[in-house]
Design a protein around this motif. Structure first.
Motif, PDB file in Angstrom:
ATOM      1  N   THR A 161     -32.433 -10.252 105.621  1.00 14.89           N
ATOM      2  CA  THR A 161     -31.298  -9.338 105.774  1.00 14.89           C
ATOM      3  C   THR A 161     -31.120  -8.423 104.572  1.00 14.89           C
ATOM      4  N   LEU A 162     -30.983  -8.997 103.375  1.00 19.60           N
ATOM      5  CA  LEU A 162     -30.730  -8.172 102.193  1.00 19.60           C
ATOM      6  C   LEU A 162     -31.894  -7.246 101.877  1.00 19.60           C
ATOM      7  N   PRO A 163     -33.155  -7.735 101.828  1.00 14.88           N
ATOM      8  CA  PRO A 163     -34.255  -6.803 101.549  1.00 14.88           C
ATOM      9  C   PRO A 163     -34.333  -5.653 102.562  1.00 14.88           C
ATOM     10  N   VAL A 164     -34.101  -5.955 103.850  1.00 13.40           N
ATOM     11  CA  VAL A 164     -34.202  -4.912 104.874  1.00 13.40           C
ATOM     12  C   VAL A 164     -33.065  -3.913 104.724  1.00 13.40           C
ATOM     13  N   ILE A 165     -31.855  -4.403 104.479  1.00 11.58           N
ATOM     14  CA  ILE A 165     -30.707  -3.490 104.355  1.00 11.58           C
ATOM     15  C   ILE A 165     -30.916  -2.529 103.193  1.00 11.58           C
ATOM     16  N   PHE A 166     -31.302  -3.079 102.039  1.00 16.15           N
ATOM     17  CA  PHE A 166     -31.474  -2.205 100.877  1.00 16.15           C
ATOM     18  C   PHE A 166     -32.732  -1.352 100.995  1.00 16.15           C
TER      19      PHE A 166
ATOM     20  N   ILE B  88     -41.227   4.459 105.741  1.00 15.61           N
ATOM     21  CA  ILE B  88     -39.823   4.536 106.155  1.00 15.61           C
ATOM     22  C   ILE B  88     -39.336   5.978 106.097  1.00 15.61           C
ATOM     23  N   GLY B  89     -39.721   6.688 105.018  1.00 16.69           N
ATOM     24  CA  GLY B  89     -39.319   8.092 104.903  1.00 16.69           C
ATOM     25  C   GLY B  89     -39.907   8.947 106.002  1.00 16.69           C
ATOM     26  N   VAL B  90     -41.193   8.705 106.322  1.00 14.20           N
ATOM     27  CA  VAL B  90     -41.834   9.481 107.393  1.00 14.20           C
ATOM     28  C   VAL B  90     -41.147   9.231 108.725  1.00 14.20           C
ATOM     29  N   MET B  91     -40.846   7.926 109.012  1.00 14.19           N
ATOM     30  CA  MET B  91     -40.187   7.604 110.273  1.00 14.19           C
ATOM     31  C   MET B  91     -38.815   8.266 110.343  1.00 14.19           C
ATOM     32  N   LYS B  92     -38.112   8.291 109.221  1.00 16.41           N
ATOM     33  CA  LYS B  92     -36.800   8.940 109.231  1.00 16.41           C
ATOM     34  C   LYS B  92     -36.940  10.434 109.455  1.00 16.41           C
ATOM     35  N   SER B  93     -37.991  11.058 108.879  1.00 12.89           N
ATOM     36  CA  SER B  93     -38.199  12.493 109.062  1.00 12.89           C
ATOM     37  C   SER B  93     -38.538  12.845 110.501  1.00 12.89           C
ATOM     38  N   LEU B  94     -39.081  11.838 111.241  1.00  8.77           N
ATOM     39  CA  LEU B  94     -39.424  12.051 112.641  1.00  8.77           C
ATOM     40  C   LEU B  94     -38.290  11.661 113.578  1.00  8.77           C
ATOM     41  N   GLY B  95     -37.126  11.289 113.007  1.00 15.54           N
ATOM     42  CA  GLY B  95     -35.959  11.033 113.842  1.00 15.54           C
ATOM     43  C   GLY B  95     -35.542   9.578 113.963  1.00 15.54           C
ATOM     44  N   ALA B  96     -36.264   8.684 113.283  1.00 18.73           N
ATOM     45  CA  ALA B  96     -35.878   7.268 113.357  1.00 18.73           C
ATOM     46  C   ALA B  96     -34.577   7.055 112.591  1.00 18.73           C
ATOM     47  N   SER B  97     -33.680   6.318 113.197  1.00 12.17           N
ATOM     48  CA  SER B  97     -32.394   6.053 112.552  1.00 12.17           C
ATOM     49  C   SER B  97     -32.505   4.841 111.631  1.00 12.17           C
ATOM     50  N   TRP B  98     -31.403   4.628 110.855  1.00  9.20           N
ATOM     51  CA  TRP B  98     -31.355   3.435 110.001  1.00  9.20           C
ATOM     52  C   TRP B  98     -31.437   2.168 110.845  1.00  9.20           C
ATOM     53  N   GLY B  99     -30.799   2.224 112.016  1.00  5.10           N
ATOM     54  CA  GLY B  99     -30.838   1.078 112.916  1.00  5.10           C
ATOM     55  C   GLY B  99     -32.229   0.786 113.437  1.00  5.10           C
ATOM     56  N   ASP B 100     -33.009   1.883 113.705  1.00  2.00           N
ATOM     57  CA  ASP B 100     -34.378   1.673 114.170  1.00  2.00           C
ATOM     58  C   ASP B 100     -35.200   0.941 113.112  1.00  2.00           C
ATOM     59  N   ASN B 101     -35.097   1.427 111.875  1.00  2.00           N
ATOM     60  CA  ASN B 101     -35.835   0.770 110.795  1.00  2.00           C
ATOM     61  C   ASN B 101     -35.372  -0.685 110.598  1.00  2.00           C
ATOM     62  N   LEU B 102     -34.055  -0.891 110.738  1.00  2.00           N
ATOM     63  CA  LEU B 102     -33.526  -2.247 110.595  1.00  2.00           C
ATOM     64  C   LEU B 102     -34.129  -3.167 111.642  1.00  2.00           C
ATOM     65  N   LEU B 103     -34.201  -2.679 112.897  1.00  2.00           N
ATOM     66  CA  LEU B 103     -34.763  -3.507 113.969  1.00  2.00           C
ATOM     67  C   LEU B 103     -36.246  -3.769 113.747  1.00  2.00           C
ATOM     68  N   ILE B 104     -36.969  -2.765 113.230  1.00  2.00           N
ATOM     69  CA  ILE B 104     -38.409  -2.935 113.014  1.00  2.00           C
ATOM     70  C   ILE B 104     -38.681  -4.047 112.008  1.00  2.00           C
ATOM     71  N   TYR B 105     -38.015  -3.972 110.862  1.00  2.00           N
ATOM     72  CA  TYR B 105     -38.358  -4.908 109.792  1.00  2.00           C
ATOM     73  C   TYR B 105     -37.718  -6.297 109.992  1.00  2.00           C
ATOM     74  N   THR B 106     -36.547  -6.351 110.620  1.00  2.00           N
ATOM     75  CA  THR B 106     -36.047  -7.680 110.999  1.00  2.00           C
ATOM     76  C   THR B 106     -36.892  -8.254 112.132  1.00  2.00           C
ATOM     77  N   GLY B 107     -37.461  -7.355 112.957  1.00  2.00           N
ATOM     78  CA  GLY B 107     -38.372  -7.817 114.002  1.00  2.00           C
ATOM     79  C   GLY B 107     -39.631  -8.436 113.422  1.00  2.00           C
ATOM     80  N   VAL B 108     -40.102  -7.867 112.307  1.00  2.00           N
ATOM     81  CA  VAL B 108     -41.263  -8.447 111.636  1.00  2.00           C
ATOM     82  C   VAL B 108     -40.923  -9.867 111.162  1.00  2.00           C
TER      83      VAL B 108
END
Length: 922
Positions: A374-379, A293-313
């Motif tokens: 929802t809660l695990p992904v948000i936190f 998650i940290g690497v993706m954020k360092s490459l420009g991924a937003s909080w929303g991108d990460n949210l979509l990825i893990y809720t997508g899983v």
């Protein structure tokens, strides 16, 4: 494909075992929801299609015809139609009928109606082929299910045994004229005929019930008593029982809805249990992939991108499990519905789909994983780049809390101590996993307790009655004569009289306090001097010391409902309006509602009697001492037939004692005038009566009594008097002689199979039919087995829902232990490096799984009691649940099996870890 989608697919594919476990739990949950909700939706939909509220009776009265009557039902129904606000009243009869198949006779029900088939308005049937039977043309119609079971079609023939011809065996060939669908009837072979034809084949007179509808249901309730009393007044029928039912809120549909809604609730609960598994897995993923998650954020991924990825899983887990769950759930629901529907007398054709069940299955299969994640992904996605980059991997911070310090003082093996410590380090995960197992095992034990107790109640009910056969003649019969016939059959040991009737009970005299609270119960009439019924008394001594005592014995639930104790007085009112007080002689240890009373008393109360004098149908030969006149007939009358007498001198008698009117022929022949006192003698009883009138008797109206009223040279010597006065002169009881409603038969020997009892029933049937007596027969052994099978079948369906939850709970434990193995690779490596072998590691993880299961079981014990009580309150069951300890033991064994199976895989996986593989990971 976008980067987000590739990331989702890689996570799904790279952890195939984890994906399989989570998706399997969702699959099982969706399968349970769709299957169980399909059963309810299809059955209720079919019932609502088949049952038309406008065709349901609002009031019904069950009748029994004395054997010596030929009722005029057209006249009775016409008089009943005069009751205010009554819109429809119809007569209905169902009696045994027999037809030849190969060398034996099969038994079914011949059904007749007072209205023409096409004009029936209550419990109407639908003609689906052919035509309705026509009178005198030897035609019958078959109910669709009967035709299918017998393999008969329109135009086929059936060879019936004619029961109205009793001096010889006569069979006739009749034609199947039509096939009907009748959703309001029960099991068995159902055959329809015109009234005259049905009576000819069945050898019976009259109807077995009158059904009525009123302007409104409220008026039906108000007029029920009037309806019943009118039947009792104008007909010779004995009123056995009555009921009222609101067509707009059909009780049967409500009961089936209760069962099916509860099934659906358990299915949804199974789906909800899988929520905790998704929660655990997604939480573990977020911890595992903090660096990513940290690497993706360092490459420009937003909080929303990460949210979509893990809720997508999480959504992918749901999609993978939902699709096969819905498909197989539709198929399983179809087969389960066709297996269960006949138990509820519901006929379902073809392949039925439940759109509502499918929609709920899809929504829950996709929505619950999203909600759970929802809660695990948000936190989890809120981690900063710095926190992610500086993360040193999966680790655990150990704390020495009070519970840990307490456990250090408890003596236990080091392996068990370490297992307990590891469990306590993940309290949230323990809580979620334990909750999953707790719901699963609690539901299982609750359902088991309910149906185990229900099976015990049914067993106790049948054990209370010490006989194997019930015979209910279609016409009232004296006990001694019919018992003598039955006793000639081989295998019959003893015959008891019996009667059952519905009555109302009040604690205050209703004749003094009409507003007294009333309760409706079933009364069972027994012979206290015999042992046909085993009554285990909790209080009082019943009839143990004096079988001739008049009183009642209450079952426990009845005594509790009435708040009654031994020695209290209860006022009992029969359907015919008779009210009598009875002392409570005892309270029995029985789980079902029942009240026992001497059978003769119940027969007298309800009017189940023979030879009772009835006004205007009561004639007795009398003598007038001191005259040479003979063939004098005394008629027991009331004022309703005063028109039979045309008074030519004096007046018609009143209800005053010792008053009579006499025919003009008798006055002339005996030189009797108005005001004279005339002695009358019957059976040696003598009494003087004052002549209040002399009349010419209408020969036209009197012709209906031809053969009863004697004539001498066309001269009618007749005395008319109040019917109760005549009964007193004759020394005859106004109530008549009590007769049983049923004959209870005990067979020789101790254990009896259904086939053995059926064989004796066949012999009894042939013996009675040879004398022109038709009856209904009940195999008590078969009824017991059928009831037990029904309870087991329903319990099995509910058990399926619980097993689904147990499987989901087991998968949850499996997922938790698998994640624990992954997280604790360092610990496993250390254990390996200090010499721990594979067996030690396996035992440690097995103990962890078993401990979680045992903790869940301990919490589930009180929960299961609450679940069983909740099920009892929402299901149409009426008994006091005594929570059986065996349910806790069965639950304990079940949780050990589930926990062991769920722990084996992770334990072996942990044992296969080597120091080198662990070092490469770290």
């Amino acid at each position: 494909m976008s980067t987000r989608n590739r990331k989702i697919l890689r996570d799904i594919w790279s952890r195939k075992s984890r994906t399989a476990m989570v998706s399997t739990s969702i699959f099982i949950g969706v399968l349970g929801v769709v299957t169980l909700m399909t059963v309810g939706e299809v059955m209720i939909r079919q019932m609502r299609e088949d049952i038309n509220p406008d065709e349901l009776a609002m009031v019904g009265v069950i009748l029994n015809a004395p054997g010596d009557i030929q009722p005029d039902d057209e006249q009775y129904l016409e008089e009943l139609r005069n009751i205010e606000d009554l819109t429809v009243v119809e007569g209905f009869g169902t009696y045994p009928v027999y037809w030849r198949e190969d060398e034996t006779f099969l038994e079914g029900n011949i059904r007749i109606y007072s209205s023409a088939f096409e004009d029936i308005q209550i419990f109407r049937m639908t003609l689906i082929g052919g035509e309705f039977p026509n009178t005198g043309e030897k035609q019958v119609a078959l109910e669709r299910r009967t035709a299918e079971e017998l393999g008969l079609e329109i135009g086929d023939t059936m060879e019936f045994r004619v029961l109205s011809i009793t001096d010889q065996l006569v069979t006739e060939t009749w034609i199947v004229s039509g096939i009907v669908f009748h959703p309001y009837i029960g099991d068995g072979y159902n055959i329809y005929a015109a009234p005259e034809d049905g009576r000819y084949l069945g050898g019976f007179e009259g109807f077995g019930a009158y059904f009525a509808r009123f302007e409104t249901f409220e008026r039906a309730v108000e007029q029920q008593e009037t309806f019943v009393q009118t039947i009792d007044d104008i007909t010779p029928y004995i009123v056995v029982g009555s009921f009222y039912d609101d067509p707009a809120a059909n009780e049967y549909i409500s009961e089936i809805s209760s069962w099916t809604d509860t099934l659906g609730m358990l299915g949804v609960l199974a789906m909800v249990v899988s929520t905790f598994i998704v929660f655990n897995v997604v939480m573990a993923i977020m911890i595992e992939q903090r660096r990513q998650i940290g690497v993706m954020k360092s490459l420009g991924a937003s909080w929303g991108d990460n949210l979509l990825i893990y809720t997508g899983v999480a959504f992918s887990y749901g999609l993978i499990g939902m699709i096969p769950g819905v498909i197989l759930g539709v198929l399983a629901g179809h087969f389960l519905t066709h297996a269960v529907a006949p138990l509820a007398n519901i006929y379902i054709e073809g392949f039925s789909v439940a759109p509502g069940a499918i929609g709920i299955g899809v929504a829950m299969g996709l929505g619950i994983p999203l909600i759970a994640s929802t809660l695990p992904v948000i936190f989890g996605t809120r981690v900063t780049i710095h926190e992610a980059i500086t993360d040193l991997g999966i680790g655990t911070r150990f704390k020495r809390g009070p519970l840990t310090m307490l456990l250090e003082r408890v003596p236990m093996p080091s392996t068990a101590r370490q297992a307990v410590g590891n469990i306590l380090q993940k309290k949230l995960r323990l809580m979620v996993t334990g909750l999953t197992l707790t719901l699963a095992v609690g539901s299982f034990m609750g359902v088991f307790a309910l149906f185990y107790s229900l099976d015990e109640v049914i067993g106790d009910a049948f054990d209370t009655f010490n006989y194997q056969i019930e015979v209910q003649p279609n016409e009232t019969s004296e006990f001694d004569s019919l018992a003598a016939l039955i006793s000639t059959v081989d295998g019959v040991e003893q015959i008891f009289p019996g009667i059952y009737a519905g009555v109302t009970v009040t604690k205050d005299d209703p004749t003094v306090n009409p507003a007294a609270d009333t309760w409706g119960f079933g009364f069972t009439g027994i012979d206290p001097a015999q042992d046909s019924v085993s009554i285990d008394l909790r209080e009082g001594d019943g009839w143990q010391n004096d079988p001739a005592r008049i009183g009642v014995v209450l079952a426990d639930p009845v005594a509790e409902q009435l708040n009654t104790k031994v020695g209290d007085i209860l006022y009992v009112t029969a359907e015919n309006g008779n009210t009598r007080p009875y002392e409570v002689l005892g309270i029995a240890r029985l789980a079902f509602d029942d009240i026992f009373i001497p059978w003769q008393e119940l027969a007298s109360l309800t009017g189940f009697t023979l030879n009772a004098p009835r006004p205007n149908e009561y004639f007795v030969g009398v003598e007038i001492p001191g005259t040479l006149l003979s063939n004098i007939t005394a008629a027991g009358l009331d004022h309703e037939v005063s028109q039979v007498f045309e008074i030519i001198d004096g007046e018609f008698f009143d209800k005053q004692e010792s008053a009579i009117v006499i025919s003009s022929h008798l006055a002339e022949g005996g030189d009797i005038a108005v005001g004279d006192e005339v002695p009358l003698t019957v059976n040696g009883n003598a009494r003087k009566y004052t002549v209040t009138g002399i009349a010419d008797v209408d020969p036209l109206l009197l012709s209906q009594f031809e053969g009863i009223v004697s004539k001498q040279a066309d001269r009618i010597y007749m005395v008319g008097m109040f019917w109760q006065e005549l009964a007193e002169l004759e020394g005859r009881s106004l109530d008549g002689d009590p007769v049983p409603q049923e004959f209870i038969i005990r067979l020789t020997g101790d254990e009896h199979t259904v086939r053995e009892v059926d064989t004796v029933i066949g012999q009894i049937r042939d013996t009675l039919l040879a004398e022109g007596i038709s009856a209904d027969y009940y195999n008590v052994v078969a009824d017991e087995e059928e009831n037990a099978s029904l309870v087991q079948m329903i319990g099995l369906v509910f058990g399926i829902a619980c097993v689904i939850m147990a499987v989901v709970g087991g998968i949850g434990l499996l997922v938790t232990l698998s994640m624990s193995v992954f997280e604790r690779q360092r610990e496993i490596g250390v254990m390996r490096s200090v010499g721990a072998n594979s067996q030690t590691i396996i035992v440690q993880f097995l103990i962890e799984g078993l401990l979680v299961g045992i903790i869940a079981w301990l919490i589930a014990i009180p929960l299961s009691y609450g679940i069983s009580q909740l099920l009892l309150s929402v299901l149409p069951l009426d008994f006091d649940l005594d929570y059986p300890p065996i349910s806790a033991m069965v639950g304990f064994i079940g949780i050990l099996v589930v926990a062991t199976l769920a722990s084996i895989g992770p334990s072996i996986m942990a044992a296969r870890k080597t120091v080198s593989s662990i070092l490469r990971y770290q």
